[in-house]
Design an enzyme around this catalytic site. Structure first.
Site, mmCIF file in Angstrom:
data_model
loop_
_atom_site.group_PDB
_atom_site.id
_atom_site.type_symbol
_atom_site.label_atom_id
_atom_site.label_comp_id
_atom_site.label_asym_id
_atom_site.label_seq_id
_atom_site.Cartn_x
_atom_site.Cartn_y
_atom_site.Cartn_z
ATOM 1 N N ASP A 157 5.591 -4.446 -1.360
ATOM 2 C CA ASP A 157 6.995 -5.184 -0.763
ATOM 3 C C ASP A 157 7.753 -5.592 -2.142
ATOM 4 O OD1 ASP A 157 8.713 -7.052 0.033
ATOM 5 O OD2 ASP A 157 7.595 -8.155 1.211
ATOM 6 N N LYS A 202 8.488 0.148 7.399
ATOM 7 C CA LYS A 202 9.070 -1.053 6.302
ATOM 8 C C LYS A 202 10.490 -0.899 7.340
ATOM 9 C CE LYS A 202 10.239 -4.198 3.236
ATOM 10 N NZ LYS A 202 9.917 -5.292 2.030
ATOM 11 N N ASP A 260 6.673 -11.443 -6.932
ATOM 12 C CA ASP A 260 6.085 -11.870 -5.017
ATOM 13 C C ASP A 260 4.907 -11.856 -5.390
ATOM 14 O OD1 ASP A 260 7.035 -13.576 -3.840
ATOM 15 O OD2 ASP A 260 7.594 -12.451 -1.748
ATOM 16 N N ASP A 309 -4.155 -7.352 5.005
ATOM 17 C CA ASP A 309 -3.261 -8.402 3.580
ATOM 18 C C ASP A 309 -4.320 -9.121 3.171
ATOM 19 O OD1 ASP A 309 -2.810 -10.770 4.593
ATOM 20 O OD2 ASP A 309 -1.255 -10.042 5.673
#
Length: 260
Positions: free
Chosen positions: A140, A15, A122, A81
């Protein structure tokens, strides 16, 4: 980007965090790491099988680079995902058994984070990576917040998550506490797992807590226990909403982590 870790001899996903785009409130001063984004600090400290963990940290003038801990079943070809997983399923929804197994893992991750004073802020299908065995990892932490787990949860006025998952109090632009708002996102996630759709056709429905469950015509009915848990997560009043302990102890999730 994908890369190969030369010491671990495995493929990892790296990332990139653009330093100049990290908001001022999202920095953390750590004795060992120095001044780093909060998500870097969190990912270096957490230790849970359903949460991604940093393997290393690199930086230059422009970026931080975070390669997560490798897992044999989480290679590029074997993982997706959760959004991709739902989209690729036969009816763009999961069976209740699979939804229950996945959701139980997410709840375990949230329960662990809550015990550490961390709220992800989130949680959504795109921030959950799933392998062929339906093992889940939460990724994340760019919107995460950290507070004292032994003190009352602080109130926030800014929201950095995803509007489609935002709680009623957030949409009403009221000061909100992260733990109850996190439970709301679990309710929205559960709806996507079971139906492939949001429980709220419009933002006005979300503000008022009007849940609409879209079951597939001719398909198996969703159990009353699953719907009951969803309703407790999507209680409009955050003071009356379930907490993570209630969610984790709910009858629908009992034994859910054991795959037959």
């Amino acid at each position: 980007m994908t890369a190969r870790h030369r010491l671990e001899e495995c493929e990892v996903a790296v990332k990139f965090i653009i330093k100049e785009k990290v908001p001022e409130h999202a920095w953390w001063d750590d004795e060992m790491l120095g001044r780093v984004p909060t998500e870097v600090m969190i990912m270096s400290l957490v230790e849970h099988e359903n949460i991604v963990k940093c393997l290393d940290l690199f930086e230059d003038d422009l970026y931080f680079y975070l390669p997560p801990t490798p897992r044999p079943n989480f290679s590029r070809r074997a993982s997706y995902d959760l959004f991709e997983c739902i989209e690729q399923s036969k009816h763009k929804r999961l069976s209740e058994a699979d939804a229950r197994y996945i959701f139980a893992q997410v709840v375990e991750a949230v329960h662990y984070l809550n015990s550490q004073g961390i709220a992800h802020c989130d949680i959504k299908d795109e921030n959950l990576v799933i392998d062929r065995d339906f093992k889940v990892k939460l990724i994340d932490f760019g919107s995460a917040v950290v507070a004292d787990p032994n003190a009352p949860a602080p109130f926030y006025t800014l929201f950095f998550g995803t509007t489609a998952y935002a709680s009623s109090e957030v949409l009403r632009k009221q000061p909100y506490q992260a733990p109850p708002a996190e439970i709301w996102t679990l309710g929205v996630l559960l709806s996507y797992l079971l139906t492939g759709h949001s429980p709220f056709p419009t933002e006005a429905d979300a503000i008022e807590g009007r849940v609409h469950v879209r079951e597939r015509a001719g398909g198996p009915r969703i159990s009353s226990d699953a719907l009951g848990l969803m309703a407790r997560c999507l209680e409009r009043d955050p003071a009356r909403r379930a907490d993570v302990g209630e969610v984790r102890a709910h009858v629908w999730l009992q034994g859910a982590l054991v795959r037959g």
